[in-house]
Design a protein around this motif. Structure first.
Motif, PDB file in Angstrom:
ATOM      1  N   ILE A  39       9.597  -4.505  -4.306  1.00 17.01           N
ATOM      2  CA  ILE A  39       8.239  -4.441  -5.294  1.00 17.01           C
ATOM      3  C   ILE A  39       8.607  -3.913  -6.399  1.00 17.01           C
ATOM      4  CG2 ILE A  39       7.224  -3.493  -2.829  1.00 17.01           C
ATOM      5  CD1 ILE A  39       8.220  -0.510  -3.741  1.00 17.01           C
ATOM      6  N   GLY A  40       9.981  -3.766  -6.469  1.00 17.77           N
ATOM      7  CA  GLY A  40      10.167  -3.913  -8.496  1.00 17.77           C
ATOM      8  C   GLY A  40      11.291  -2.457  -8.632  1.00 17.77           C
ATOM      9  N   ASN A  41      10.669  -2.376 -10.149  1.00 14.22           N
ATOM     10  CA  ASN A  41      11.381  -0.403 -10.154  1.00 14.22           C
ATOM     11  C   ASN A  41       9.752  -0.572 -11.641  1.00 14.22           C
ATOM     12  OD1 ASN A  41      11.812  -2.324 -12.430  1.00 14.22           O
ATOM     13  ND2 ASN A  41      14.084  -1.965 -12.307  1.00 14.22           N
ATOM     14  N   GLN A  42       9.226  -0.745 -11.293  1.00 15.57           N
ATOM     15  CA  GLN A  42       8.608  -0.660 -12.479  1.00 15.57           C
ATOM     16  C   GLN A  42       7.059   0.867 -12.045  1.00 15.57           C
ATOM     17  OE1 GLN A  42       8.068  -3.651 -10.169  1.00 15.57           O
ATOM     18  NE2 GLN A  42       5.704  -3.478  -9.742  1.00 15.57           N
ATOM     19  N   HIS A  62      -4.305  -5.020 -10.088  1.00 15.32           N
ATOM     20  CA  HIS A  62      -3.325  -6.537  -9.888  1.00 15.32           C
ATOM     21  C   HIS A  62      -1.549  -6.468 -10.279  1.00 15.32           C
ATOM     22  CE1 HIS A  62      -7.488  -8.457  -9.006  1.00 15.32           C
ATOM     23  NE2 HIS A  62      -7.792  -7.616  -9.983  1.00 15.32           N
ATOM     24  N   ASP A  63      -0.877  -5.815  -9.421  1.00 17.84           N
ATOM     25  CA  ASP A  63       0.602  -5.528  -9.151  1.00 17.84           C
ATOM     26  C   ASP A  63       0.687  -6.240  -7.984  1.00 17.84           C
ATOM     27  OD1 ASP A  63       0.060  -4.030  -7.700  1.00 17.84           O
ATOM     28  OD2 ASP A  63      -0.223  -2.208  -9.416  1.00 17.84           O
ATOM     29  N   ILE A  67       0.035  -8.624  -3.904  1.00 17.43           N
ATOM     30  CA  ILE A  67       1.348  -9.413  -3.802  1.00 17.43           C
ATOM     31  C   ILE A  67       1.490  -9.617  -2.191  1.00 17.43           C
ATOM     32  CG2 ILE A  67       3.651 -10.682  -4.541  1.00 17.43           C
ATOM     33  CD1 ILE A  67       3.026  -9.754  -6.957  1.00 17.43           C
ATOM     34  N   LEU A  68       1.795  -8.273  -1.737  1.00 15.33           N
ATOM     35  CA  LEU A  68       2.222  -7.833  -0.764  1.00 15.33           C
ATOM     36  C   LEU A  68       1.315  -8.325   0.198  1.00 15.33           C
ATOM     37  CD1 LEU A  68       4.154  -6.087   1.827  1.00 15.33           C
ATOM     38  CD2 LEU A  68       3.859  -4.151   0.119  1.00 15.33           C
ATOM     39  N   ASP A  95       3.452   4.978  -3.043  1.00 17.53           N
ATOM     40  CA  ASP A  95       2.329   4.498  -3.465  1.00 17.53           C
ATOM     41  C   ASP A  95       1.889   3.224  -3.379  1.00 17.53           C
ATOM     42  OD1 ASP A  95       2.309   7.151  -5.079  1.00 17.53           O
ATOM     43  OD2 ASP A  95       3.496   5.614  -6.798  1.00 17.53           O
ATOM     44  N   VAL A  96       2.779   1.861  -3.118  1.00 22.68           N
ATOM     45  CA  VAL A  96       3.132   0.450  -2.920  1.00 22.68           C
ATOM     46  C   VAL A  96       1.755   0.562  -0.871  1.00 22.68           C
ATOM     47  CG1 VAL A  96       4.140  -1.570  -2.232  1.00 22.68           C
ATOM     48  CG2 VAL A  96       3.940  -0.564  -3.995  1.00 22.68           C
TER      49      VAL A  96
END
Length: 205
Positions: A39-42, A62-63, A67-68, A95-96
């Motif tokens: 999911i990245g480190n942002q 839109h992040d 995509i997930l 959060d995701v």
């Protein structure tokens, strides 16, 4: 059949990835396709309860969350992995998942899943328990292993030395593959996904 393994760590190839990779190895040995999605480190915004996803089918931010959810549409099972921060999953993966499960819950429902956690020492059980709540509220069978789904180590090299932890990850992959094959066999024999009613009430009435 495909399993999506979600890496909720800040580090793309750290301890959580090492554990997920072992699960993937067992799945692939059982002819199950895998994908590890980082999911990245942002930073991610938490759900703001705007309700827009109920109209459009996707989150307004839109992040990586959208995509997930798109990847979930093509997946038959899930492994959600997190490092332990203060005896808790990473805020990033929470959060995701808050947004993904709210905006795209139907793409996860009735598909088997498991949570795994990596820690230097403690907090894994509490972290796994938090992630399991997403699955139990969304009618997802939880896949277990031969011990709690945890690995220990301060870096990937130490995680690889956690023999029982790595065995637990491999066994988790085997159990996931077995359950997916059972579900697929059921579909072929006319066993449909249950259609359940959902009634939302307040405690006062």
């Amino acid at each position: 059949m495909k399993v999506l393994l979600v890496n909720g760590s800040t580090h793309q190839f750290g301890c959580t990835y090492t554990a997920l990779k072992e699960v993937a190895k067992a799945l692939e040995a059982n002819a199950i396709e895998t994908e590890i999605y980082w999911i990245g480190n942002q930073s991610y915004s938490d759900c703001i309860a705007c309700g827009k996803c109920r109209e459009t089918g996707e989150c307004v931010f839109h992040d990586g969350v959208n995509i997930l959810v798109d990847k979930a549409k093509q997946s038959d099972g899930f492994i959600f992995g997190t490092p332990v921060y203060y005896a808790h999953p990473s805020g990033r993966i929470l959060d995701v998942l808050n947004r993904a499960f709210y905006s795209g819950s139907k793409h996860f429902a009735h598909k088997p899943a498991a949570a795994i956690a990596s820690a230097r020492r403690a907090g894994t059980i509490a972290s796994i328990d938090v992630l399991n709540k997403y699955m139990t509220i969304n009618q997802m069978p939880i896949v277990s292993s031969t011990y709690w789904n945890e690995v220990h180590g301060n870096n990937p090299e130490e995680v690889l030395k956690d023999e029982e932890g790595m065995q637990t990850m491999y066994n988790l992959g085997n159990n996931m593959a077995w359950l997916l094959k059972c579900i697929e066999l059921g579909k072929q024999n006319g066993i449909a996904v249950p259609v359940n009613e959902k009634k939302h009430t307040n405690f006062i009435r």
